[in-house]
Design a protein around this motif. Structure first.
Motif, PDB file in Angstrom:
ATOM      1  N   VAL A  73       0.922  -1.351  -0.020  1.00  0.00           N
ATOM      2  CA  VAL A  73       0.001  -0.068  -0.007  1.00  0.00           C
ATOM      3  C   VAL A  73       0.843   1.218  -0.023  1.00  0.00           C
ATOM      4  N   MET A  74       2.157   1.215   0.178  1.00  0.00           N
ATOM      5  CA  MET A  74       3.156   2.477   0.121  1.00  0.00           C
ATOM      6  C   MET A  74       3.209   2.895  -1.132  1.00  0.00           C
ATOM      7  N   ALA A  75       2.849   2.139  -2.240  1.00  0.00           N
ATOM      8  CA  ALA A  75       2.673   2.499  -3.584  1.00  0.00           C
ATOM      9  C   ALA A  75       1.796   3.692  -3.924  1.00  0.00           C
ATOM     10  N   ALA A  76       0.773   3.805  -2.657  1.00  0.00           N
ATOM     11  CA  ALA A  76       0.163   5.101  -3.053  1.00  0.00           C
ATOM     12  C   ALA A  76       0.756   6.161  -2.837  1.00  0.00           C
ATOM     13  N   SER A  77       1.723   6.379  -2.145  1.00  0.00           N
ATOM     14  CA  SER A  77       2.274   7.544  -1.803  1.00  0.00           C
ATOM     15  C   SER A  77       3.187   8.286  -2.930  1.00  0.00           C
ATOM     16  N   PRO A  78       4.091   7.503  -3.737  1.00  0.00           N
ATOM     17  CA  PRO A  78       4.649   8.342  -4.953  1.00  0.00           C
ATOM     18  C   PRO A  78       3.487   8.499  -5.979  1.00  0.00           C
ATOM     19  N   ILE A  79       2.551   7.570  -6.205  1.00  0.00           N
ATOM     20  CA  ILE A  79       1.644   7.614  -7.229  1.00  0.00           C
ATOM     21  C   ILE A  79       0.695   9.003  -6.955  1.00  0.00           C
ATOM     22  N   MET A  80       0.193   9.540  -5.733  1.00  0.00           N
ATOM     23  CA  MET A  80      -0.310  10.408  -5.320  1.00  0.00           C
ATOM     24  C   MET A  80       0.516  11.793  -5.511  1.00  0.00           C
ATOM     25  N   ALA A  81       1.492  11.676  -4.989  1.00  0.00           N
ATOM     26  CA  ALA A  81       2.586  12.810  -4.909  1.00  0.00           C
ATOM     27  C   ALA A  81       2.862  13.257  -6.247  1.00  0.00           C
ATOM     28  N   LYS A  82       2.899  12.246  -7.351  1.00  0.00           N
ATOM     29  CA  LYS A  82       3.417  12.503  -8.871  1.00  0.00           C
ATOM     30  C   LYS A  82       1.959  13.410  -9.331  1.00  0.00           C
ATOM     31  N   GLN A  83       0.752  12.724  -9.053  1.00  0.00           N
ATOM     32  CA  GLN A  83      -0.419  13.355  -9.433  1.00  0.00           C
ATOM     33  C   GLN A  83      -0.499  14.952  -8.903  1.00  0.00           C
ATOM     34  N   LEU A  84      -0.246  15.188  -7.630  1.00  0.00           N
ATOM     35  CA  LEU A  84      -0.506  16.277  -6.942  1.00  0.00           C
ATOM     36  C   LEU A  84       0.670  17.269  -7.388  1.00  0.00           C
ATOM     37  N   GLY A  85       1.782  16.685  -7.568  1.00  0.00           N
ATOM     38  CA  GLY A  85       2.852  17.745  -8.197  1.00  0.00           C
ATOM     39  C   GLY A  85       2.409  18.374  -9.577  1.00  0.00           C
ATOM     40  N   ALA A  86       1.916  17.205 -10.393  1.00  0.00           N
ATOM     41  CA  ALA A  86       1.491  17.905 -11.790  1.00  0.00           C
ATOM     42  C   ALA A  86       0.215  18.692 -11.627  1.00  0.00           C
ATOM     43  N   ARG A  87      -0.782  18.579 -10.990  1.00  0.00           N
ATOM     44  CA  ARG A  87      -1.907  19.284 -10.676  1.00  0.00           C
ATOM     45  C   ARG A  87      -2.348  19.526  -9.177  1.00  0.00           C
ATOM     46  N   ARG A  88      -1.776  20.578  -8.757  1.00  0.00           N
ATOM     47  CA  ARG A  88      -2.035  20.524  -7.084  1.00  0.00           C
ATOM     48  C   ARG A  88      -3.437  20.111  -6.424  1.00  0.00           C
ATOM     49  N   HIS A  89      -4.406  20.243  -7.252  1.00  0.00           N
ATOM     50  CA  HIS A  89      -5.959  20.054  -6.907  1.00  0.00           C
ATOM     51  C   HIS A  89      -6.358  18.788  -7.677  1.00  0.00           C
ATOM     52  N   SER A  90      -5.644  17.663  -7.757  1.00  0.00           N
ATOM     53  CA  SER A  90      -5.902  16.330  -8.376  1.00  0.00           C
ATOM     54  C   SER A  90      -6.813  15.624  -7.806  1.00  0.00           C
ATOM     55  N   VAL A  91      -8.118  15.866  -7.635  1.00  0.00           N
ATOM     56  CA  VAL A  91      -8.932  15.447  -6.917  1.00  0.00           C
ATOM     57  C   VAL A  91      -9.233  13.943  -7.349  1.00  0.00           C
ATOM     58  N   ARG A  92      -9.904  13.838  -8.402  1.00  0.00           N
ATOM     59  CA  ARG A  92     -10.068  12.473  -8.890  1.00  0.00           C
ATOM     60  C   ARG A  92      -9.070  11.477  -9.177  1.00  0.00           C
ATOM     61  N   GLU A  93      -7.796  12.240  -9.526  1.00  0.00           N
ATOM     62  CA  GLU A  93      -6.649  10.966  -9.588  1.00  0.00           C
ATOM     63  C   GLU A  93      -6.210  10.634  -8.311  1.00  0.00           C
ATOM     64  N   THR A  94      -6.413  11.450  -7.087  1.00  0.00           N
ATOM     65  CA  THR A  94      -5.949  11.028  -5.733  1.00  0.00           C
ATOM     66  C   THR A  94      -7.118  10.154  -5.292  1.00  0.00           C
ATOM     67  N   ARG A  95      -8.337  10.245  -5.553  1.00  0.00           N
ATOM     68  CA  ARG A  95      -9.245   9.574  -5.000  1.00  0.00           C
ATOM     69  C   ARG A  95      -9.137   8.083  -5.706  1.00  0.00           C
ATOM     70  N   ARG A  96      -8.884   8.154  -6.987  1.00  0.00           N
ATOM     71  CA  ARG A  96      -8.643   6.756  -7.783  1.00  0.00           C
ATOM     72  C   ARG A  96      -7.403   6.031  -6.762  1.00  0.00           C
ATOM     73  N   THR A  97      -6.406   6.497  -6.552  1.00  0.00           N
ATOM     74  CA  THR A  97      -5.216   5.992  -5.998  1.00  0.00           C
ATOM     75  C   THR A  97      -5.618   5.359  -4.606  1.00  0.00           C
TER      76      THR A  97
END
Length: 463
Positions: A73-97
């Motif tokens: 489940v630690m995989a969630a951290s780099p996936i979310m960080a990349k999404q939030l770095g690309a788009r600070r308010h990446s709601v849908r992508e963060t929720r998916r992860t």
């Protein structure tokens, strides 16, 4: 408050502040998690030596699976960080992860529950005493139902850390320490009107605590204004196989990497037992001290995954370098200080655990001190490999670090431990030198890959 993105005026200073603000609560959260396990040991020690021994082998079996799940489940951290770095308010992508990391946790929990339900025959197959194995299974059967909520709590902890709000996980963890102490005391000894359940009560209390910690985090992320707009649990049942596969692709190598490190230290316990009870007791003390200092680079490793991941999502090579090196220097500097302390006052550290006045401790103390000298040597390497792995995870680079761990820990580390400990008859000190060498090799390989990140194509080009 969102941690600042380093400005052009003072980028290194601001990166240091941002890393410290993120890592501090994560370190304290790790210490709180350790305190939960320490509380269980103390309470079961009051119950009796045989109960403590049974719980110890039972919890070791449970933790082996928990470490694997934690890595997944630690995989969630780099996936979310990349999404939030690309788009600070990446709601849908963060929720998916978040959702698919929990789906992965559910998937893993089903076979783990089936295995842990048969803890008694497994432990007997591993050569444990039949009576002890039966008691351990009595403890593990209720405990195992805390496995899924523990993993889901870790997913939500990664979520608030990716949003750079880790203090909420710390508050829930501190509440968990208090709850676990009270609940386990009541269920083990029959206090506060609850039945006296002994070992079963210890496992049940810990499972309830893990469930309450997950529910506590769920309340935070569904009610706090900073988190609730992500609607993490809305339509939770909807499949998202693309993101689910991504979690497993990144998470499985992390899980195996962590498991390789943990199991080599578990094997060291077995080797110490072959040498003798004095070596085993000395090892237990030295490894407890080393584990405590490790909480700091572990927290920095979790923080640097987020900080590097945010810069990775922004396609910012300079930001990636700054985030990685800042955490690396902080982690290595702290562990260097701990090495000095271990060299300077080893008897004082061992004296926290053993009374020098007792005759039965006189053979253990000098051996534990000798182990601490070796531990002091590998402190810097332990910090370097932990933070280095976190830096690479921020770049979503997890497969080759797993190979590094397999080679370093098991080929070099365990091979050297067996050769020195039994071939040259250096006994416990030889085993510790082998562990230290394994950590050193892994840290050098992790750092070497980080230094070559540009040539290896791990770093994106500036957009």
């Amino acid at each position: 408050m969102h941690a600042p993105t380093p400005s052009k005026a003072h980028p290194w200073r601001e990166e240091t502040v941002a890393t410290a603000q993120l890592a501090g609560p994560l370190i304290l959260t790790n210490l709180a998690q350790s305190a939960i396990n320490a509380t269980d040991v103390v309470l079961l020690g009051w119950l009796g030596a045989r109960e403590l021994a049974a719980a110890s082998i039972g919890v070791n079996l449970f933790i082996a699976f928990l470490i694997f799940g934690m890595g997944l489940v630690m995989a969630a951290s780099p996936i979310m960080a990349k999404q939030l770095g690309a788009r600070r308010h990446s709601v849908r992508e963060t929720r998916r992860t978040v959702r698919q990391a929990m789906w992965a946790a559910i998937t893993l929990s089903l076979p783990v529950w089936a295995i842990l339900w048969h803890a008694e025959p497994i432990l007997r197959l591993l050569g444990q005493d039949p009576a002890l194995s039966a008691n351990a299974a009595h403890f593990v059967r209720p405990l195992m139902f805390g496995y899924l909520p523990a993993l889901c709590y870790l997913v939500l902890r990664a979520y608030v850390a990716a949003l750079e709000q880790p203090a909420w996980a710390l508050m829930v963890s501190v509440a968990g320490v208090i709850t676990n102490a009270l609940l386990n005391y009541a269920l083990i000894f029959g206090a506060f009107g609850l039945p006296r359940l002994g070992l079963f009560g210890a496992g049940l209390g810990s499972a309830i605590t893990q469930t309450l910690m997950f529910l506590g985090m769920a309340v935070v992320v569904t009610t706090h204004p900073r988190f609730r707009r992500y609607r993490l649990f809305g339509r939770f049942w909807r499949a998202d196989w693309q993101r689910y596969r991504e979690v497993w692709r990144l998470g499985l190598p992390i899980a195996l990497t962590l498991s390789l490190e943990v199991t080599v230290f578990n094997a060291a316990v077995f080797l110490m037992g072959l040498i003798g009870t004095t070596s085993l007791a000395a090892h237990a003390i030295a490894i407890q001290i080393a584990s405590l200092t490790f909480m700091v680079p572990l927290g920095l490793s979790q923080a640097v995954t987020v900080r590097v991941g945010l810069a990775y999502g922004r396609r910012d090579p300079l930001g990636i370098a700054r985030a990685g090196w800042t955490a690396f220097v902080m982690g290595v500097a702290f562990m260097a200080c701990m090495a000095v302390v271990m060299f300077a006052v080893p008897h004082g550290l061992v004296g926290i655990f053993l009374d020098e006045a007792l005759p039965e401790n006189r053979a253990v103390i000098p051996l534990a001190v000798s182990f601490l000298y070796v531990a002091a040597f590998f402190q810097v390497f332990d910090g370097a490999q932990s933070v280095g792995a976190g830096m690479l995870r921020g770049l979503q680079d997890t497969t080759l670090p797993m190979v590094f761990a397999a080679f370093g820990y098991w080929v070099v580390g365990m091979g050297t431990a067996l050769w020195l400990g039994f071939g040259l008859r250096w006994h416990g000190v030889g085993i510790w030198i082998g562990l230290a060498l394994g950590l050193a090799v892994v840290s050098v390989m992790m750092l070497g890959r980080w230094l070559r990140r540009g040539r290896l194509g791990l770093v994106p080009q500036i957009a």
